[in-house]
Motif scaffolding. Sequence first.
Motif, short mmCIF file in Angstrom:
data_model
loop_
_atom_site.label_atom_id
_atom_site.label_comp_id
_atom_site.label_asym_id
_atom_site.label_seq_id
_atom_site.Cartn_x
_atom_site.Cartn_y
_atom_site.Cartn_z
N GLY A 156 0.88 -1.13 0.00
CA GLY A 156 0.00 0.00 0.00
C GLY A 156 0.93 1.21 0.00
O GLY A 156 2.02 1.14 -0.58
N PRO A 157 0.52 2.29 0.59
CA PRO A 157 -0.76 2.48 1.27
C PRO A 157 -1.87 2.78 0.28
O PRO A 157 -1.63 3.01 -0.90
CB PRO A 157 -0.47 3.70 2.16
CG PRO A 157 0.55 4.47 1.38
CD PRO A 157 1.41 3.45 0.68
N ALA A 158 -3.10 2.79 0.80
CA ALA A 158 -4.28 3.18 0.02
C ALA A 158 -5.08 4.15 0.87
O ALA A 158 -5.17 3.98 2.09
CB ALA A 158 -5.12 1.96 -0.33
N PHE A 159 -5.67 5.16 0.22
CA PHE A 159 -6.32 6.26 0.93
C PHE A 159 -7.80 6.35 0.61
O PHE A 159 -8.23 6.08 -0.52
CB PHE A 159 -5.65 7.59 0.56
CG PHE A 159 -4.23 7.68 1.03
CD1 PHE A 159 -3.92 8.16 2.30
CD2 PHE A 159 -3.19 7.26 0.21
CE1 PHE A 159 -2.61 8.22 2.74
CE2 PHE A 159 -1.87 7.32 0.64
CZ PHE A 159 -1.58 7.81 1.91
N SER A 160 -8.56 6.77 1.61
CA SER A 160 -9.98 7.09 1.39
C SER A 160 -10.08 8.35 0.54
O SER A 160 -9.10 9.08 0.34
CB SER A 160 -10.68 7.29 2.73
OG SER A 160 -10.11 8.40 3.43
N ALA A 161 -11.28 8.63 0.05
CA ALA A 161 -11.47 9.73 -0.90
C ALA A 161 -11.01 11.07 -0.34
O ALA A 161 -10.41 11.87 -1.04
CB ALA A 161 -12.93 9.80 -1.31
N GLY A 162 -11.26 11.34 0.92
CA GLY A 162 -10.86 12.61 1.51
C GLY A 162 -9.46 12.60 2.08
O GLY A 162 -8.97 13.63 2.55
N GLY A 163 -8.81 11.45 2.06
CA GLY A 163 -7.47 11.34 2.59
C GLY A 163 -7.37 11.24 4.09
O GLY A 163 -6.27 11.30 4.65
N ARG A 164 -8.49 11.07 4.77
CA ARG A 164 -8.45 11.01 6.24
C ARG A 164 -8.16 9.60 6.76
O ARG A 164 -7.87 9.44 7.95
CB ARG A 164 -9.78 11.51 6.82
CG ARG A 164 -10.02 12.99 6.57
CD ARG A 164 -11.32 13.47 7.18
NE ARG A 164 -11.55 14.88 6.92
CZ ARG A 164 -11.06 15.86 7.67
NH1 ARG A 164 -10.32 15.59 8.73
NH2 ARG A 164 -11.30 17.12 7.36
N LEU A 165 -8.26 8.61 5.90
CA LEU A 165 -7.94 7.23 6.30
C LEU A 165 -6.87 6.68 5.37
O LEU A 165 -6.93 6.88 4.15
CB LEU A 165 -9.18 6.34 6.22
CG LEU A 165 -10.33 6.65 7.18
CD1 LEU A 165 -11.50 5.73 6.90
CD2 LEU A 165 -9.88 6.53 8.64
N MET A 166 -5.91 5.99 5.95
CA MET A 166 -4.87 5.33 5.19
C MET A 166 -4.80 3.86 5.63
O MET A 166 -4.73 3.56 6.82
CB MET A 166 -3.51 5.98 5.44
CG MET A 166 -2.36 5.29 4.70
SD MET A 166 -0.73 6.01 5.10
CE MET A 166 -0.46 5.31 6.74
N TYR A 167 -4.85 2.97 4.65
CA TYR A 167 -4.69 1.55 4.91
C TYR A 167 -3.26 1.15 4.53
O TYR A 167 -2.76 1.52 3.46
CB TYR A 167 -5.68 0.73 4.07
CG TYR A 167 -7.13 1.01 4.39
CD1 TYR A 167 -7.79 0.28 5.37
CD2 TYR A 167 -7.83 1.99 3.70
CE1 TYR A 167 -9.13 0.52 5.66
CE2 TYR A 167 -9.17 2.24 3.98
CZ TYR A 167 -9.81 1.51 4.96
OH TYR A 167 -11.12 1.74 5.24
N LEU A 168 -2.62 0.40 5.42
CA LEU A 168 -1.25 -0.03 5.18
C LEU A 168 -1.12 -1.50 5.56
O LEU A 168 -1.50 -1.90 6.66
CB LEU A 168 -0.28 0.81 6.02
CG LEU A 168 1.21 0.52 5.81
CD1 LEU A 168 1.66 0.99 4.43
CD2 LEU A 168 2.05 1.17 6.91
N ALA A 169 -0.58 -2.29 4.63
CA ALA A 169 -0.36 -3.71 4.90
C ALA A 169 1.09 -3.94 5.32
O ALA A 169 2.00 -3.23 4.88
CB ALA A 169 -0.67 -4.54 3.65
N ASP A 170 1.30 -4.91 6.19
CA ASP A 170 2.62 -5.48 6.41
C ASP A 170 2.51 -6.94 5.97
O ASP A 170 2.01 -7.80 6.71
CB ASP A 170 3.07 -5.37 7.86
CG ASP A 170 4.57 -5.63 8.02
OD1 ASP A 170 5.10 -6.44 7.23
OD2 ASP A 170 5.20 -5.04 8.91
N SER A 171 2.93 -7.18 4.74
CA SER A 171 2.67 -8.47 4.10
C SER A 171 3.28 -9.62 4.88
O SER A 171 2.70 -10.71 4.97
CB SER A 171 3.21 -8.46 2.67
OG SER A 171 2.62 -7.43 1.92
#
Length: 294
Positions: A156-171
């Motif tokens: 990742g990371p990947a973000f919500s539309a407004g940028g207030r949430l970030m998803y992050l993986a630790d594979s």
Amino acid sequence: MTGDEAAGAWRACTSTRHQLAEGARWFEGRLLYVDLFRGDLYRSDGTSAGPPEALLSLGMPLGAVAPAARPATGWVVAAGDGIALCTAAGRLQWLARPERRSDRAMRMNDGACDPSGRFWAGSMEIHAATGAGSLYRTAPDGSVQQVLDGLTVPNGPAFSAGGRLMYLADSAHGTITRHTVDPVTGELTGSRPFARLAPHEGRPDGMTVDDQGRLWVALWGGAQVRCYGPDATILRTVPVPTPHPSSVAFGGGLMAVTTARHRLERPGPLAGAVLVRPTTVTAPPALPFGSPPR
């Protein structure tokens, strides 16, 4: 399983088979992705089955790329041991090389821009030493800051539309964490576990958030892409006809998945292919780095 969910709906959109294709992004109506170990950036229209268009060849590992808001700049890249601006001709202007170390062999890995134009990219030790990796945030002014450490294989990371949430993986650990982001400063103001996968499910790799706020995750070793709702409920699982899907993106009425031959003793005919299939799911295109000209 409906016909739309069948693995047979996939087709290769290029004739190339990569050792490790990664970083799928739609930009200006075409699919961008990298060949991580070769250090190459490619573009495909997603419809033909010929070779992809080669855009960059850096001669060092290339984990992720984002377009620059100012077209003359070209790209921002997570490459080798750092983060750089890169012209269309492949000339690098290093912003920082935080993983240029004598005690460990490090490289940059996955990355993406948030809606405010910041570029976030992870790093890892080349043999995935536990806790050796970090997450870096590059501001539009080019300053680079370490924001997380103790990671192993950040994706990742990947973000919500407004940028207030970030998803992050630790594979390496099978985990996805959701972080709260201050959209003005980029500071992480909170985090909590989002999902943990058992080893037999595969490892969370590249991911994206669609226009409905759902998180789509490529499951390395799991031969599938999984869709999570914002509450972490598993909404959908899409089989992929090769074991190592590495990233997922949506655009042009297509779902695109990069895959790898890496660490497969007997890679099948679609291992390392870039696969596409029709879909009604939509997602934002690749977000640019930096502030656009006024």
